[in-house]
Scaffold this motif. Structure first.
Motif, PDB file in Angstrom:
ATOM      1  N   VAL B 209       0.842  -1.203   0.000  1.00 37.26           N
ATOM      2  CA  VAL B 209       0.000   0.000   0.000  1.00 37.26           C
ATOM      3  C   VAL B 209       0.874   1.249   0.000  1.00 37.26           C
ATOM      4  O   VAL B 209       0.624   2.209  -0.736  1.00 37.26           O
ATOM      5  CB  VAL B 209      -0.956  -0.016   1.219  1.00 37.26           C
ATOM      6  CG1 VAL B 209      -1.630   1.331   1.396  1.00 37.26           C
ATOM      7  CG2 VAL B 209      -1.994  -1.111   1.047  1.00 37.26           C
ATOM      8  N   VAL B 219      -3.293  -0.786  -6.038  1.00 34.64           N
ATOM      9  CA  VAL B 219      -2.680  -2.098  -5.838  1.00 34.64           C
ATOM     10  C   VAL B 219      -3.020  -3.058  -6.968  1.00 34.64           C
ATOM     11  O   VAL B 219      -2.164  -3.817  -7.415  1.00 34.64           O
ATOM     12  CB  VAL B 219      -3.085  -2.778  -4.505  1.00 34.64           C
ATOM     13  CG1 VAL B 219      -2.187  -2.350  -3.413  1.00 34.64           C
ATOM     14  CG2 VAL B 219      -4.526  -2.561  -4.195  1.00 34.64           C
ATOM     15  N   LEU B 434      -6.220   1.553  -2.647  1.00 41.57           N
ATOM     16  CA  LEU B 434      -7.064   0.372  -2.811  1.00 41.57           C
ATOM     17  C   LEU B 434      -8.099   0.577  -3.912  1.00 41.57           C
ATOM     18  O   LEU B 434      -8.913  -0.301  -4.181  1.00 41.57           O
ATOM     19  CB  LEU B 434      -7.780   0.032  -1.504  1.00 41.57           C
ATOM     20  CG  LEU B 434      -6.897  -0.411  -0.345  1.00 41.57           C
ATOM     21  CD1 LEU B 434      -7.740  -0.772   0.853  1.00 41.57           C
ATOM     22  CD2 LEU B 434      -6.041  -1.598  -0.747  1.00 41.57           C
ATOM     23  N   ASP B 439     -14.429   9.667  -2.159  1.00 38.25           N
ATOM     24  CA  ASP B 439     -15.501   9.987  -1.250  1.00 38.25           C
ATOM     25  C   ASP B 439     -15.348   9.343   0.098  1.00 38.25           C
ATOM     26  O   ASP B 439     -15.689   9.905   1.113  1.00 38.25           O
ATOM     27  CB  ASP B 439     -16.782   9.457  -1.873  1.00 38.25           C
ATOM     28  CG  ASP B 439     -17.829  10.514  -1.856  1.00 38.25           C
ATOM     29  OD1 ASP B 439     -17.431  11.681  -1.932  1.00 38.25           O
ATOM     30  OD2 ASP B 439     -19.000  10.166  -1.768  1.00 38.25           O
ATOM     31  N   SER B 442     -13.580  11.300   2.990  1.00 43.28           N
ATOM     32  CA  SER B 442     -14.305  12.355   3.676  1.00 43.28           C
ATOM     33  C   SER B 442     -15.539  11.789   4.357  1.00 43.28           C
ATOM     34  O   SER B 442     -15.958  12.296   5.378  1.00 43.28           O
ATOM     35  CB  SER B 442     -14.678  13.443   2.688  1.00 43.28           C
ATOM     36  OG  SER B 442     -15.002  12.872   1.462  1.00 43.28           O
ATOM     37  N   THR B 443     -16.099  10.729   3.813  1.00 43.83           N
ATOM     38  CA  THR B 443     -17.324  10.229   4.410  1.00 43.83           C
ATOM     39  C   THR B 443     -17.048   9.437   5.670  1.00 43.83           C
ATOM     40  O   THR B 443     -17.710   9.614   6.674  1.00 43.83           O
ATOM     41  CB  THR B 443     -18.081   9.333   3.420  1.00 43.83           C
ATOM     42  OG1 THR B 443     -18.098   9.989   2.180  1.00 43.83           O
ATOM     43  CG2 THR B 443     -19.482   9.104   3.906  1.00 43.83           C
ATOM     44  N   SER B 447     -16.207  14.737   9.383  1.00 41.87           N
ATOM     45  CA  SER B 447     -15.885  15.765  10.359  1.00 41.87           C
ATOM     46  C   SER B 447     -15.763  15.159  11.746  1.00 41.87           C
ATOM     47  O   SER B 447     -15.977  15.823  12.725  1.00 41.87           O
ATOM     48  CB  SER B 447     -16.971  16.820  10.338  1.00 41.87           C
ATOM     49  OG  SER B 447     -18.219  16.202  10.428  1.00 41.87           O
ATOM     50  N   GLN B 459     -23.785   5.131   9.234  1.00 43.53           N
ATOM     51  CA  GLN B 459     -24.556   6.320   8.931  1.00 43.53           C
ATOM     52  C   GLN B 459     -24.150   6.887   7.586  1.00 43.53           C
ATOM     53  O   GLN B 459     -24.958   7.415   6.851  1.00 43.53           O
ATOM     54  CB  GLN B 459     -24.290   7.355  10.014  1.00 43.53           C
ATOM     55  CG  GLN B 459     -25.495   8.153  10.379  1.00 43.53           C
ATOM     56  CD  GLN B 459     -25.130   9.168  11.441  1.00 43.53           C
ATOM     57  OE1 GLN B 459     -24.054   9.744  11.423  1.00 43.53           O
ATOM     58  NE2 GLN B 459     -26.030   9.381  12.354  1.00 43.53           N
ATOM     59  N   GLU B 468     -14.167  -4.613   1.884  1.00 49.92           N
ATOM     60  CA  GLU B 468     -13.294  -3.588   1.276  1.00 49.92           C
ATOM     61  C   GLU B 468     -13.086  -2.436   2.243  1.00 49.92           C
ATOM     62  O   GLU B 468     -11.977  -1.958   2.443  1.00 49.92           O
ATOM     63  CB  GLU B 468     -13.936  -3.047  -0.009  1.00 49.92           C
ATOM     64  CG  GLU B 468     -14.264  -4.097  -1.034  1.00 49.92           C
ATOM     65  CD  GLU B 468     -13.013  -4.584  -1.742  1.00 49.92           C
ATOM     66  OE1 GLU B 468     -12.121  -3.755  -1.970  1.00 49.92           O
ATOM     67  OE2 GLU B 468     -12.944  -5.794  -2.035  1.00 49.92           O
ATOM     68  N   ARG B 471     -11.105  -3.447   5.241  1.00 49.48           N
ATOM     69  CA  ARG B 471      -9.684  -3.552   4.967  1.00 49.48           C
ATOM     70  C   ARG B 471      -9.039  -2.171   4.886  1.00 49.48           C
ATOM     71  O   ARG B 471      -7.968  -1.937   5.440  1.00 49.48           O
ATOM     72  CB  ARG B 471      -9.466  -4.301   3.656  1.00 49.48           C
ATOM     73  CG  ARG B 471      -8.031  -4.655   3.432  1.00 49.48           C
ATOM     74  CD  ARG B 471      -7.884  -5.789   2.470  1.00 49.48           C
ATOM     75  NE  ARG B 471      -8.361  -5.395   1.166  1.00 49.48           N
ATOM     76  CZ  ARG B 471      -8.649  -6.244   0.193  1.00 49.48           C
ATOM     77  NH1 ARG B 471      -8.528  -7.536   0.396  1.00 49.48           N
ATOM     78  NH2 ARG B 471      -9.061  -5.820  -0.956  1.00 49.48           N
ATOM     79  N   PHE B 475      -6.006  -0.933   7.264  1.00 53.53           N
ATOM     80  CA  PHE B 475      -4.751  -0.346   6.780  1.00 53.53           C
ATOM     81  C   PHE B 475      -4.566   1.051   7.346  1.00 53.53           C
ATOM     82  O   PHE B 475      -3.468   1.425   7.758  1.00 53.53           O
ATOM     83  CB  PHE B 475      -4.739  -0.272   5.252  1.00 53.53           C
ATOM     84  CG  PHE B 475      -4.308  -1.555   4.598  1.00 53.53           C
ATOM     85  CD1 PHE B 475      -3.113  -2.152   4.941  1.00 53.53           C
ATOM     86  CD2 PHE B 475      -5.090  -2.147   3.629  1.00 53.53           C
ATOM     87  CE1 PHE B 475      -2.705  -3.332   4.337  1.00 53.53           C
ATOM     88  CE2 PHE B 475      -4.699  -3.321   3.025  1.00 53.53           C
ATOM     89  CZ  PHE B 475      -3.503  -3.918   3.381  1.00 53.53           C
ATOM     90  N   HIS B1070     -15.674  21.239  13.335  1.00 55.43           N
ATOM     91  CA  HIS B1070     -15.839  20.399  12.138  1.00 55.43           C
ATOM     92  C   HIS B1070     -15.292  19.041  12.412  1.00 55.43           C
ATOM     93  O   HIS B1070     -14.386  18.875  13.171  1.00 55.43           O
ATOM     94  CB  HIS B1070     -15.119  21.010  10.945  1.00 55.43           C
ATOM     95  CG  HIS B1070     -15.995  21.974  10.210  1.00 55.43           C
ATOM     96  ND1 HIS B1070     -17.231  21.617   9.712  1.00 55.43           N
ATOM     97  CD2 HIS B1070     -15.836  23.266   9.923  1.00 55.43           C
ATOM     98  CE1 HIS B1070     -17.770  22.663   9.129  1.00 55.43           C
ATOM     99  NE2 HIS B1070     -16.956  23.681   9.243  1.00 55.43           N
TER     100      HIS B1070
END
Lengths: 468, 1070
Positions: B209, B219, B434, B439, B442-443, B447, B459, B468, B471, B475, B1070
């Protein structure tokens, strides 16, 4: 950030930062901005608008101006036309609003800043009065300046002397004001139609014989070649449309491995394709026209032929691939391509022969003077064998394959190849490869599957390939 | 056979090594190797981390084995990677001089490259190979390296090895034979290595990685850029012997190399600069001379006996420890600042000594509080003294450049800060490698804080069971704490007498004129090097400006030390919680604490500063302290059972804080006194909690401390609370000495606020951005304290806020042009210098000051033309007509007057719109509060205002609407706090976590919010509103903005937040 209506209802507004929006609504659905896709869609819709009038202009990135002078009656009047436009667009899943007025500016202002509708002739000035000054389509800065001056609606501007306005906000503002109020008409500037490379031949008498059709295709290909040559292009995908006298249309496409112009080659590809068709061309009462288009085109570099004729050889190969593909179907002509992996069976894959030839340097080569580390011939799947070897990672001393025992005279290894951990496999095992030679000089490629002790208790052995 | 691994990389080989230094060392010991060589790529930044556990282990081993040395040796060096295609060479210093060579070599490379780059050439090594032990690492085809091998063999006779590694690449044995051949031909011994990148094979995926992150690949498509197998881990002697059975001599060579290297990092004895000492004197004599001279100056009537005693004790201790040069160095820097008129103040363990007070390094009078020097004085802490000096933030650079000048760049360098992977950066980079969408990063963390609660992932729409994601998260967890790159520390200087680049490599910083060394403060601490922290503090800038204003406008000359002490009015003000703008105690939590703590004397301020911190809060020490202070609880001291020690053993530790541990050093003393930690263990504990990475090891300390205290008869609950507090100190440790220095600034700023509110507000505004509050709140607070505040005006204002003669001789605050958004300092300067007796009209202003129309537009919009008799609307209308660019002087003189034009009759601007526009242009309004325009409407709805809320009884049900000033979410996340404001005051709203989940969007998005809830009064008079329901009322503000309405579904641009911003953005978490 932009938002859709559902997000707007949640209180999100365009221009928020993503982090702010997420802090408010963590379960937000987010798509990346894709301006090229947006402009493609916009162009596509503009083309679609051609159904109403040939004079279609773009209004920003999300609107259209249609000059429907003399077109409305074709759709049963202005009201029906407007309803048709918005109805169809909504059917596509767009939020659409339309307005019809005497000048493009007022129509635009009403469509964007009011519920829309149709303004009776001469009623523009009255209709736009309550709209905010932003409806003039001017930049945000003068909008703000006007608002600071207390001039917030078009009515506020319309009722005031115009010279002081012009002195402060320029003649452009007045120009737009007059446009919106219907005092001045600016014609819309229609978008440029997409240039297509297509040629058509009409026949006075319908034709039915294949030879005639091919001859016609050759002529068309010649005319098409001239069109493409002007732009230095060649075709990668050609489509011939055969229009039957009874209105049926049959379309046949051929693709090529390189940008192609030569009319003879194009015609030959079509003739091969037509000959090999499972359901042959049925001329019925004959075709009254044939249209040939180059749907996908590429810049064609004109290269000088090398003296050694190597380019010619690759041209020949490409030609062969094209002909085979035209006859047997593209998907059935394949070639090997190198794949970047340590796992031997994943170092090559099959791909369509017509895709550009892969980079030859991607193949593993042993250094000059070094023996090849892997055999050319691999077994798929690897053949299980019984082998005797020293633990944990010693080379095999003898092995049995297809009921024959081979005594090993020399061996090199191990070459340890660990599994690709990122793949979801049942039980990934490390392999130890050995290059071995038996007493008769035969060379094999064997591997032990699984690390002794660490991964498995009794590693199995496989024969993966034979050295030539 | 003994064997050592001499080519091992750690994670300081950025994005190459997949194990930390300590992990590598630990694994080498486990495997039975008798030595390891840590060599990172062109850096020695990671060696101290590997060195510390080895040193600790050696000390322990020697203690347990009657002084016998541990059979394990650590070699520290670097792997030199060249830019000219030469093969890598691993270099270890043979002795102290060799270390100097290596550091110089790396410095040469560092200074040649940009920040973070080391550009080394093979020739550099040839020129500086003396004292180094070198291992050439041959490339894939070893024969290519043969010329370089013989070149290097000549340059470093007898000190070169050829490294061979068996990575199970198939032809290993053939390659080894080639290497043996080469080695024989060049008369260079072959060295068995494993070129290790990680400790155990399990780290191979992580290393893959890392490779992908480094190369920007994924990878699944990185292919053969990745290693084929997991062989680059450390291997034990037996395994190495088996691999190298064709060349057993290569294994033996590891022992030769190991024996040849006699350098250890513990040899890096620090030598202090000599600069400030005049010739013919010892530093100690010089320090004593200065100290006594200054003491007599300060106390012309005789030095108070307590101070004198302390000075004698301290000077003796300093002489004993040979720290005189350190104090002289600090004194020297502080003197420089003093001469330049730059305010500064020292803090840190040694700073609050009588000597430092007399030398002017700190202003905490030893007469005033009990001495804190004890921590520093303890002999057992064999660490250099620690003094940080804060300077005015706007002028710190002068001090830094002075230090470079005085000591030279070859002797002064800033410490490094290791920028490590944090949850967010880790998941982002891992996700990319990976092949997960951007997204995710940040998801998943979005924050949120430092951990990854599963329900957050759920959520966010991801199933935490999804392999996935799982993993990626795994990592990311492994990657967290890995160093990414080095950056410069904010102001920690290392100064040496000799050449600094012979102690540690120096590199270029991103900032011009800055160079920094490769070690961070922990490393420096561990090696016992001296550091001087030159830090920036906004409050000092503010105080400097305030003191200057006091001088010009009140004729009073003050310094940090001359502000009158023990002023009851100041303490009364603080007891009321009236502390907006005051240093340190202005946050919501601090303001709530003030009336409960009721500070009456200086030491109370020290406690006030320290108590609202994660340590005491997590340790649940706040309430016991408050109860004891108010007399509601008796002061008792936890005691061990009689057989384990005297019952009053904690009185000495906790006496000053009524038996409750509040300060970091008290917690440390507790560990020593109550849990019987050795001072070495206590130091380890302190270090462990300071470093993010050591979260794992803290558990062992926890057991040790809690069990240790329980065994000795302490209450288990008390022990656990003490440890919880230590954990809380982890990230924000707050020692008493820092609190004392800060408390002094609290007092000084409070004194100015109390007695000169106009001066205070003016200085505070001129030092923005700093502190907790926006200009609007500062101005509001000033007006509530009776200060007349005047709006910015083009005929009266300067760039800075200024003080004017007000009514009745009281000072009035005139807002400056700096408060106007978008106005530029050079415009202000031109305006002020060409103003003369004032501009009669806008046209002459434009002409005389030569301002662009943009500047005048901003002034008009900010309503700064009232002195011309114009309100903002009239002024803006005139300005828009002026020519766009200023005309050259002569052309302007000749330009025709603008002609008459028809009357336009602009509508008058309603007051509400003025206020809204004030907020948009200056973020505050002196005319009215926006809420006052909505009051009638809200009264009709039955909503009350902030003043009414504060007057209601406990438990009363109220509905309130207000503008959101601040949103906060304290660490434990149980609640969100919001501060609301209206024209009558402010209200603090508490939203419990569950309600927050329900009303998340309203809470986060609202500018104007309606809250329904219950009033909660604390006995000290604090009032909170505990929300039960919240409603977003922000749209009411839009109606204020324009009386004309914008049709729904109108142009989207109209809803752009910039256009609808009425109230400046709140301060949010935040």
């Amino acid at each position: 950030m932009h938002v859709d209506q559902a997000a707007h209802r949640l209180g999100l507004v365009p221009g928020l930062t993503l982090a702010d929006a997420r802090a408010r609504v963590p379960e937000l659905w987010i798509e990346d901005d894709d301006p090229p896709a947006d402009s493609r869609l916009h162009a596509h819709l503009a083309q679609w608008c051609d159904r109403y009038t040939p004079l279609v202009g773009a209004d920003g990135a999300d609107g259209f101006l249609l000059d429907i002078t003399g077109c409305a009656h074709l759709f049963g009047g202005e009201e029906r036309l407007c309803a048709d436009v918005t109805g169809r667009l909504r059917g596509f899943g767009f939020h659409a609003r339309s307005a019809l007025a005497g000048t493009p500016e007022s129509a635009r202002a009403l469509a964007r800043f009011s519920p829309g509708g149709i303004v009776t002739e001469g009623g523009e000035a009255e209709a736009v009065r309550p709209l905010p000054v932003a409806a003039l389509g001017i930049a945000p800065d003068p909008v703000r300046a006007l608002a600071r001056a207390g001039l917030k609606t078009i009515a506020d501007l319309a009722d005031r002397p115009r010279a002081p306005l012009a002195a402060r906000f320029g003649a452009d503002l007045l120009d737009r004001l007059e446009g919106v109020l219907g005092e001045k008409i600016h014609p819309i500037s229609p978008r440029r139609p997409l240039v297509e490379k297509q040629v058509e031949q009409l026949f006075p008498e319908p034709i039915g014989r294949v030879e005639d059709m091919l001859a016609a295709l050759r002529d068309l290909a010649g005319r098409l070649a001239i069109l493409m040559e002007q732009d230095g292009e060649g075709g990668r995908l050609f489509e011939a449309a055969f229009f039957r006298a009874d209105g049926k249309v049959r379309r046949i496409a051929v693709s090529t491995a390189r940008p192609l112009r030569d009319p003879h080659l194009v015609a030959r590809l079509f003739s091969e394709r037509i000959e090999s068709l499972a359901d042959p061309l049925d001329p019925g009462f004959g075709f009254d026209s044939i249209r040939l288009a180059a749907l996908v085109r590429q810049v064609r570099r004109v290269a000088q032929a090398g003296l050694d004729g190597r380019e010619a050889a690759s041209e020949k190969l490409a030609e062969l691939v094209e002909h085979l593909a035209a006859r047997l179907g593209e998907e059935r002509i394949v070639r090997f391509a190198a794949q970047d992996s340590h796992i031997p069976e994943r170092t090559a894959c099959l791909c369509r022969a017509q895709t550009p030839p892969p980079d030859a340097s991607a193949w593993t080569c042993s250094a000059a003077g070094e023996p090849p580390l892997q055999p050319l011939r691999l077994f798929e799947p690897p053949q299980p064998v019984e082998a005797l070897a020293e633990v944990p990672d010693g080379a095999p001393m003898r092995f049995r394959w297809r009921r024959v025992t081979y005594e090993i005279a020399a061996a090199e290894g191990p070459e340890r190849i660990a599994p690709e951990w990122w793949r979801r496999e049942e039980k990934p095992l490390t392999r130890d490869y050995f290059r071995v030679e038996d007493r008769d000089g035969r060379r094999f490629w064997l591997y032990r599957e699984g690390l002794f002790g660490d991964e498995v208790e009794h590693p199995r052995w496989f024969l993966h390939g034979l050295f030539a | 056979m003994s064997c050592a691994e001499l080519v091992a990389a750690t994670n300081f080989s950025f994005l190459r090594g997949a194990s930390s230094g300590p992990d590598m060392v630990l694994r080498a010991v486990e495997l039975g190797l008798n030595g390891i060589g840590i060599a990172d790529r062109n850096t020695v930044a990671g060696v101290v981390r590997a060195f510390v556990p080895v040193r600790d282990a050696q000390v322990r081993y020697a203690r347990e084995n009657n002084g016998e040395a541990m059979p394990f040796k650590l070699l520290v060096g670097a792997r030199l990677a060249f830019c000219d295609g030469a093969p890598d060479v691993v270099a270890y210093p043979a002795d102290r001089d060799g270390w100097g060579q290596l550091c110089k070599l790396l410095t040469v490379g560092n200074l040649r490259g940009k920040k973070g780059e080391c550009v080394l050439r093979f020739d550099d090594l040839l020129a500086r190979a003396q004292g180094l032990l070198l291992v050439l690492m041959p490339p894939h085809n070893p024969r290519e390296a043969e010329p370089k091998l013989s070149e290097l063999a000549e340059a470093a006779p007898g000190a070169l090895w050829l490294g061979g590694a068996m990575h199970r690449h198939g032809s290993d044995r053939r390659r080894l034979a080639v290497l043996r051949d080469m080695a024989r031909r060049s008369r260079v011994p072959l060295l068995a290595t494993n070129d290790a990148l990680y400790a155990t094979p399990e780290q191979r995926p992580l290393q893959d990685v890392l490779t992908c992150i480094r190369e920007g690949l994924r990878v699944d498509s990185a292919g053969r850029v990745l290693e084929a197998n997991a062989e680059r881990h450390l291997k034990g002697p037996a395994e190495m012997a088996r691999l190298f059975r064709d060349a057993p001599e290569a294994i033996e060579e590891t022992q030769h190399l190991l024996a040849r290297c006699e350098f250890s990092l513990s040899e890096l004895k620090y030598d202090y600069p000599e600069e400030p000492v005049p010739p013919g004197k010892t530093p100690q004599q010089h320090l004593e001379d200065i100290t006594w001279r200054r003491a007599h100056l300060r106390y012309p009537g005789g030095i108070p006996p307590k101070t004198e005693r302390l000075l004698r004790e301290e000077l003796a201790f300093i002489a004993d420890s040979d720290y005189a040069r350190y104090f002289l160095t600090i004194h020297d820097i502080v003197r420089f600042a003093d001469d330049r008129g730059i305010l500064c103040q020292g803090r840190g363990s040694a700073a609050n000594s009588a000597v430092c007070f007399i030398l002017g390094i700190t202003n905490v009078d030893p007469e005033e509080i009990d001495l804190l020097f004890a921590r520093f004085m303890s002999k057992e802490r064999d660490e250099p003294p620690d003094i940080d000096v804060d300077f005015e933030h706007e002028r710190r650079e002068e001090v830094i450049q002075h230090i470079y000048q005085r000591y030279g760049r070859h002797r002064a360098g800033i410490a490094a800060t290791v920028i490590s992977y944090r949850p967010r950066s880790a998941i982002r980079d891992v996700g990319k490698a990976l092949g997960l969408t951007e997204d995710l990063a940040s998801t998943v963390w979005g924050s949120w804080g430092d951990n990854l609660p599963d329900n957050q992932v759920r959520q966010a729409g991801f199933l935490e069971q999804n392999p996935e994601i799982r993993r990626a998260v795994d990592f990311a967890n492994q990657l967290m704490g890995f160093p990414r790159h080095l950056s410069q520390h904010v102001g920690g200087f290392i100064l040496t007498r000799g050449r600094l680049d012979e102690t540690v490599p120096i590199g270029n910083a991103a900032m011009a004129d800055r160079t920094f060394i490769e070690w961070d403060r922990d490393d420096i601490d561990a090696l016992g090097l001296l550091k001087v922290d030159v830090l920036a503090l906004g409050m000092l800038t503010c105080l400097r400006k305030a003191l200057d204003l006091l001088k010009t406008h009140c004729g009073k000359e003050h310094s940090l030390s001359s502000i009158p002490r023990r002023d009851a009015a100041v303490y009364d003000m603080l007891c009321r919680g009236d502390s907006i703008g005051v240093f340190q105690v202005e946050s919501r939590a601090q303001i709530n604490m003030l009336p409960r703590l009721k500070p009456k004397e200086f030491y109370d301020l020290v406690i006030q500063v320290a108590i609202v911190r994660p340590g005491p809060i997590q340790g649940d020490m706040v309430h016991p302290y408050l109860r004891r202070r108010s007399g509601a609880e008796n002061v008792t001291y936890p005691a061990p059972s009689p057989e384990h020690g005297p019952a009053d053993e904690l009185v000495q530790v906790l006496g000053k804080t009524k038996g409750v541990p509040l300060f970091q050093e008290q917690a440390m003393r507790l560990a020593i006194v109550a849990a019987k930690f050795t001072s070495e263990e206590a130091n380890q504990l302190r270090r462990a909690m300071a470093t993010f990475r050591h979260v794992g090891t803290i558990q062992t300390f926890r057991d040790k401390m809690v069990e240790g205290m329980t065994r000795r008869g302490y209450d288990r609950g008390f022990a656990e609370r003490c440890f919880a507090q230590i954990e809380g100190f982890g990230s924000y440790g707050f020692p008493e000495s820092h609190a004392a220095s800060f408390a002094h600034l609290v007092y000084v700023s409070s004194w100015i606020k109390c007695h000169h509110p106009a001066v205070f507000a003016c200085a505070l505004l001129n030092s923005q951005p700093m502190g907790f509050y926006a200009p609007a709140q500062i101005v509001r607070d000033a007006r509530e304290h009776g200060v007349e505040v005047r709006a910015a005006d083009l005929n009266a204002s300067h760039w800075d806020n200024t003080l004017e003669e007000g009514e009745g001789g009281v000072l009035a605050l005139r807002l400056g042009f700096r408060q106007i958004d978008g106005f530029r300092e050079d415009w202000a300067e031109r305006l002020v210098t060409r103003r003369g007796l004032g501009f009669p009209d806008l046209e002459s202003c434009a002409r005389r000051a030569g301002l662009p129309r943009r500047a005048l537009e901003i002034l008009a919009d900010a309503d700064a033309c009232r002195s011309l008799g114009l309100d903002r609307r009239e002024a803006a209308w005139i300005v828009r007509r002026l020519p766009g660019e200023p005309l050259p002087l002569f052309a302007a003189a000749d330009a025709a007057e603008l002609g008459e034009e028809p009357q336009v009759n602009l509508p008058a601007m309603p007051l509400a719109e003025h206020v809204v526009t004030d907020y948009q242009t200056t973020r505050l309004s002196l005319k009215a509060h926006p809420m006052s325009f909505l009051r009638g409407r809200y009264r009709g709805e039955g909503l009350c205002d902030c003043r009414e809320v504060s007057a209601r009884r406990d438990g009363a049900w109220v509905r309130l609407a207000g503008v959101v000033l601040v949103r906060q979410r304290p660490g434990n996340g149980n609640a969100v706090f919001m501060t609301l404001e209206d024209e009558t005051g402010i209200t603090n709203v508490v939203i419990w976590a569950r309600l927050f989940q329900q009303f998340r969007r309203e809470v986060m998005a609202s500018r104007l919010i309606e809250v329904h809830g219950g009033v909660q009064r604390s006995p000290e008079g604090g009032v909170h509103l505990v929300a039960r329901r919240v409603i977003d009322r922000s749209s009411d503000l839009h109606h204020l903005a324009d009386s004309g309405s914008i049709s729904e579904g109108g142009d989207r641009a109209a809803h752009h937040p910039r256009n609808v911003r009425i109230i400046p953005k709140s301060r949010d978490f935040h």
